[in-house]
Design an enzyme around this catalytic site. Structure first.
Site, PDB file in Angstrom:
ATOM      1  N   PRO A  91     -16.867  95.611  -1.492  1.00 35.66           N
ATOM      2  CA  PRO A  91     -16.024  95.598  -2.689  1.00 35.66           C
ATOM      3  C   PRO A  91     -14.990  94.480  -2.599  1.00 35.66           C
ATOM      4  O   PRO A  91     -14.677  93.992  -1.509  1.00 35.66           O
ATOM      5  CB  PRO A  91     -15.349  96.976  -2.688  1.00 35.66           C
ATOM      6  CG  PRO A  91     -15.610  97.579  -1.371  1.00 35.66           C
ATOM      7  CD  PRO A  91     -16.708  96.816  -0.703  1.00 35.66           C
ATOM      8  N   TYR A  92     -14.448  94.104  -3.733  1.00 36.21           N
ATOM      9  CA  TYR A  92     -13.497  92.995  -3.814  1.00 36.21           C
ATOM     10  C   TYR A  92     -12.340  93.168  -2.837  1.00 36.21           C
ATOM     11  O   TYR A  92     -12.061  92.285  -2.022  1.00 36.21           O
ATOM     12  CB  TYR A  92     -12.993  92.887  -5.258  1.00 36.21           C
ATOM     13  CG  TYR A  92     -11.987  91.793  -5.483  1.00 36.21           C
ATOM     14  CD1 TYR A  92     -12.365  90.462  -5.418  1.00 36.21           C
ATOM     15  CD2 TYR A  92     -10.663  92.094  -5.767  1.00 36.21           C
ATOM     16  CE1 TYR A  92     -11.451  89.447  -5.639  1.00 36.21           C
ATOM     17  CE2 TYR A  92      -9.738  91.088  -5.992  1.00 36.21           C
ATOM     18  CZ  TYR A  92     -10.132  89.772  -5.926  1.00 36.21           C
ATOM     19  OH  TYR A  92      -9.226  88.775  -6.135  1.00 36.21           O
TER      20      TYR A  92
END
Length: 157
Positions: free
Chosen positions: A107-108
């Site tokens: 994820p970011y």
């Protein structure tokens, strides 16, 4: 080598493996005349540069940010404010140096956390052993049901 030392070495290697990009083995560096257009593009293309790539439209969903994401952002901004890193260092380590597998697979804000850990270890603010021990401690707290304060409440009995 005693079994306790061997186990500690394996734990450290496991932690290092989590922090390093996927390594693609190549037996030798090709000569300039051996580099095809496809190989040149693979060498020079960074994972976040997806312009011109064949792909399908992504359905966009608005989502509420989670507490860990907000805390990650705040922590990373504090690291920058304290002079631990610059925005350019963070972007380079977060977008270019992680490799395509990690870039597309995390994820970011997961990449932000990985980058923060790598920079803190690289610049010797913490040792890899200290980082590893803290990760183990947090996993044990979660596994025992104690929770992590507001981030992950204790399990109800």
């Amino acid at each position: 080598m005693s079994s306790s030392i061997r186990e500690e070495v394996h734990r450290h290697l496991g932690t290092v493996a989590l922090m390093q990009p996927a390594l693609h083995q190549q037996t030798h560096a090709p000569a300039p005349t051996e580099i095809t257009h496809t190989l040149f593009r693979a060498y020079t293309r960074v994972p976040h540069d997806v312009g011109g790539e064949a792909d399908v439209p992504i359905e966009y969903h608005e989502k509420e940010e989670e507490i860990w994401e907000l805390n990650t952002f705040a922590t990373c901004e504090c690291l920058a404010w304290r002079g631990v890193w610059t925005a350019e260092e963070r972007r380079r380590k977060q977008n270019c140096d992680v490799g395509q597998t990690v870039y597309l697979g995390m994820p970011y804000y997961g990449r932000w956390l990985l980058t923060a850990a790598r920079i803190l270890v690289d610049k010797q603010f913490v040792t890899l052993t200290e980082l590893h021990n803290k990760i183990v401690e947090m996993r044990e707290r979660v596994a025992s049901g104690q929770g992590l304060g507001e981030y992950l409440p204790p399990k109800a009995k």
